[in-house]
Design an enzyme around this catalytic site. Structure first.
Site, PDB file in Angstrom:
ATOM      1  N   GLU A  86      -5.286   2.107   1.991  1.00  0.00           N
ATOM      2  CA  GLU A  86      -5.306   0.880   2.813  1.00  0.00           C
ATOM      3  C   GLU A  86      -5.614   1.206   4.263  1.00  0.00           C
ATOM      4  O   GLU A  86      -6.346   0.487   4.946  1.00  0.00           O
ATOM      5  CB  GLU A  86      -3.948   0.173   2.703  1.00  0.00           C
ATOM      6  CG  GLU A  86      -3.893  -1.193   3.398  1.00  0.00           C
ATOM      7  CD  GLU A  86      -3.446  -1.145   4.851  1.00  0.00           C
ATOM      8  OE1 GLU A  86      -3.495  -2.184   5.526  1.00  0.00           O
ATOM      9  OE2 GLU A  86      -3.064  -0.056   5.353  1.00  0.00           O
ATOM     10  N   GLU A  87      -5.035   2.318   4.729  1.00  0.00           N
ATOM     11  CA  GLU A  87      -5.104   2.648   6.166  1.00  0.00           C
ATOM     12  C   GLU A  87      -6.496   3.044   6.631  1.00  0.00           C
ATOM     13  O   GLU A  87      -6.728   3.210   7.822  1.00  0.00           O
ATOM     14  CB  GLU A  87      -4.124   3.792   6.480  1.00  0.00           C
ATOM     15  CG  GLU A  87      -2.660   3.481   6.186  1.00  0.00           C
ATOM     16  CD  GLU A  87      -2.029   2.546   7.198  1.00  0.00           C
ATOM     17  OE1 GLU A  87      -2.761   1.967   8.024  1.00  0.00           O
ATOM     18  OE2 GLU A  87      -0.794   2.398   7.147  1.00  0.00           O
ATOM     19  N   HIS A 120       0.836  -1.212   0.000  1.00  0.00           N
ATOM     20  CA  HIS A 120       0.000   0.000   0.000  1.00  0.00           C
ATOM     21  C   HIS A 120       0.860   1.246   0.000  1.00  0.00           C
ATOM     22  O   HIS A 120       1.925   1.295   0.617  1.00  0.00           O
ATOM     23  CB  HIS A 120      -1.041  -0.020   1.124  1.00  0.00           C
ATOM     24  CG  HIS A 120      -0.541   0.125   2.520  1.00  0.00           C
ATOM     25  ND1 HIS A 120      -0.362   1.357   3.117  1.00  0.00           N
ATOM     26  CD2 HIS A 120      -0.225  -0.790   3.464  1.00  0.00           C
ATOM     27  CE1 HIS A 120       0.038   1.180   4.371  1.00  0.00           C
ATOM     28  NE2 HIS A 120       0.141  -0.108   4.613  1.00  0.00           N
ATOM     29  N   ASP A 160       5.629   1.442   7.210  1.00  0.00           N
ATOM     30  CA  ASP A 160       4.207   1.163   6.899  1.00  0.00           C
ATOM     31  C   ASP A 160       3.686   2.225   5.931  1.00  0.00           C
ATOM     32  O   ASP A 160       3.147   3.218   6.357  1.00  0.00           O
ATOM     33  CB  ASP A 160       3.419   1.158   8.208  1.00  0.00           C
ATOM     34  CG  ASP A 160       1.976   0.741   8.030  1.00  0.00           C
ATOM     35  OD1 ASP A 160       1.615   0.264   6.948  1.00  0.00           O
ATOM     36  OD2 ASP A 160       1.199   0.908   8.992  1.00  0.00           O
ATOM     37  N   HIS A 181       2.046   4.360  12.212  1.00  0.00           N
ATOM     38  CA  HIS A 181       0.900   5.260  12.410  1.00  0.00           C
ATOM     39  C   HIS A 181       1.253   6.444  13.305  1.00  0.00           C
ATOM     40  O   HIS A 181       0.360   7.039  13.909  1.00  0.00           O
ATOM     41  CB  HIS A 181      -0.318   4.506  12.980  1.00  0.00           C
ATOM     42  CG  HIS A 181      -0.776   3.373  12.116  1.00  0.00           C
ATOM     43  ND1 HIS A 181      -1.821   2.548  12.461  1.00  0.00           N
ATOM     44  CD2 HIS A 181      -0.326   2.935  10.916  1.00  0.00           C
ATOM     45  CE1 HIS A 181      -1.987   1.628  11.505  1.00  0.00           C
ATOM     46  NE2 HIS A 181      -1.093   1.852  10.567  1.00  0.00           N
ATOM     47  N   ASP A 198       3.659  -5.633   3.233  1.00  0.00           N
ATOM     48  CA  ASP A 198       3.280  -4.492   4.075  1.00  0.00           C
ATOM     49  C   ASP A 198       4.091  -4.583   5.362  1.00  0.00           C
ATOM     50  O   ASP A 198       3.804  -5.412   6.223  1.00  0.00           O
ATOM     51  CB  ASP A 198       1.768  -4.551   4.377  1.00  0.00           C
ATOM     52  CG  ASP A 198       1.304  -3.355   5.208  1.00  0.00           C
ATOM     53  OD1 ASP A 198       2.143  -2.481   5.527  1.00  0.00           O
ATOM     54  OD2 ASP A 198       0.099  -3.301   5.546  1.00  0.00           O
TER      55      ASP A 198
END
Ligand code: BES
Ligand code: ZN
Length: 408
Positions: free
Chosen positions: A259-260, A205, A225, A364, A287
């Site tokens: 994706e997130e 992603h 990520d 994140h 990922d």
């Protein structure tokens, strides 16, 4: 009980602004739904109205702006036991609720390991410096969130990079795949020379997030990520061109948008491929490949994946990187784009950087930087070599294209 009644009452006072936002439907584990109801501060309250519970799955109507809040809560509070899928309509959500994922075995490839010259040539081109440079370039975007200008620019950067890398190849083309939100997905196709209708997909992603409240200007480097996954794929593409490898089957490299916020780019693509009847013989998801935090080198994700292909990947590591160790990991929910393919009945695998206690805890956040993955791309190299072996042994074909290529 009282809480539910209050929630339902609020529904009738939805503001006109909220009505303008795009309405979506999600299916969520009923345990996850309970978690959301306990943390209504992050989510517009109308999103908490359940539209039916069945098979342990609850349907909720949400508007787009709720997705990142839901994702944050599921990630933080549920820690791998919740998850949700986004659907465009109630009917689609009900279908997902009623029919469990198909057993992803309808197109079982026969796995053989007999293309070692091609594998060795491709693997020898995978370099730490290349992967590191791509991770850094992607992490330099303020964020790659699915609604922001830098999120769109990040996708365009990948399109341009893949186009430049393959510009000498008449069998290659790169496309942006548009969605109902700003950020596109990116797809590079390398046409198969012998069985062009059989498709091998490698994906990662391209978006990033810093959790709840991410928007224009929020810093979300997403180095691990999932710049690491895109960078790993990018080096496989570079290796293909550098060696002159021509696949028998068609290769598609995909950078998924959004994706997130609920696997949205990959869900749209996988659903489209299924409805077109595309003969996708195998899918590989990368990922998070660059944080070396556990004892083994590579962990095969067991859930939402195909066990026969997982065994094939383990065999590829054993054959071509025999010094590496491979473990197993369970994500526990539909945690990445592999689930989108799995849910459409395709054969997919998801090799991951660590086990559940050792993966990168900076994801994140503003701190998901290359420096916080050790400042190098050594761990990703293992995944790049695995992906190269997967390409050469599933799509077959050879270096220089002497056997099958029409261009020689
Ligand atoms: N890369 C993560 C998934 C992940 C995190 C796997 C940690 C293994 C360990 C992915 O980008 C992600 O954040 N997924 C979302 C899924 C949700 C939006 C459906 C998540 O886990 O919250
Ligand atoms: Zn993530």
């Amino acid at each position: 009980m009282k809480k539910i009644i209050c929630t339902l009452l609020v529904v009738s006072f939805v503001t006109p602004a909220a009505l303008l936002a795009q309405e979506l439907w999600i299916t969520i584990g009923s345990d996850g739904y309970q978690t959301l109801r306990e943390k209504p501060e992050f989510i517009a309250r109308q999103a908490l109205e359940a539209h039916g519970e069945r098979n342990g799955i609850t349907i909720l109507k949400v508007d787009e702006s709720n997705l990142s809040g839901i994702s944050t809560i599921m990630h933080k509070s549920h820690n791998r036991c919740g998850g949700f899928m986004v659907h465009q309509s109630l009917a689609e959500a009900q279908a997902a609720q009623l029919s469990p994922p198909p057993t992803a075995a309808n197109r079982l490839a026969s796995y053989t390991i007999d293309n070692s010259a091609t594998v060795s040539a491709l693997q020898s081109q995978i370099t730490e410096a290349n992967i590191r440079a791509t991770i850094q370039s992607l992490a330099n975007f303020t964020n790659r969130y699915y609604t922001t200008s830098t999120g769109v620019a990040g996708a365009q950067w990948i399109r341009d990079k893949w186009q430049l890398l393959t510009s000498s190849r008449s069998d290659a083309s790169v496309q942006l795949y548009g969605h109902s939100w700003a950020q596109p997905s990116v797809i590079l196709t390398i046409q198969g020379q012998v069985q062009p209708d059989e498709i091998v997909v490698l994906g990662a992603h391209l978006d990033s997030t810093a959790g709840f409240g991410t928007g224009e200007g929020t810093r979300a480097p997403g180095a691990d990520d999932d710049a690491s996954g895109i960078a790993t794929l990018t080096d496989v593409i570079n290796a293909i061109v550098a060696t002159g490898y021509r696949p028998d089957k068609t290769l598609k490299f995909m950078g998924y948008a959004a994706e997130e916020v609920g696997l949205r780019g990959s869900a749209a693509i996988a659903s489209n491929y299924r409805s077109q009847g595309s003969n996708v013989v195998g899918v590989l998801q990368l990922d998070m490949t660059n944080y070396f935090g556990s004892n083994s080198d590579i962990y095969m994700t067991i859930d939402y994946t195909n066990s026969a292909q997982n065994t094939f990947l383990r065999d590829l590591v054993q054959t071509y990187q025999s010094h590496l160790s491979v473990g197993n990991v369970n994500c526990g929910y539909a945690c990445s784009d592999h689930a989108s393919w799995h849910n459409q009945g395709f054969v997919v695998s998801y090799p991951f950087e660590a086990d559940n206690s050792g993966y990168n805890r900076y994801i994140h956040t503003i701190n998901d930087t290359l420096a916080n993955s050790g400042g190098n791309a050594n761990h990703s190299v293992k995944f790049g070599k695995l992906a190269a072996a997967y390409v050469a042994e599933l799509a077959k074909g050879s270096i220089g294209g002497s056997r099958h290529s029409s261009a020689w």
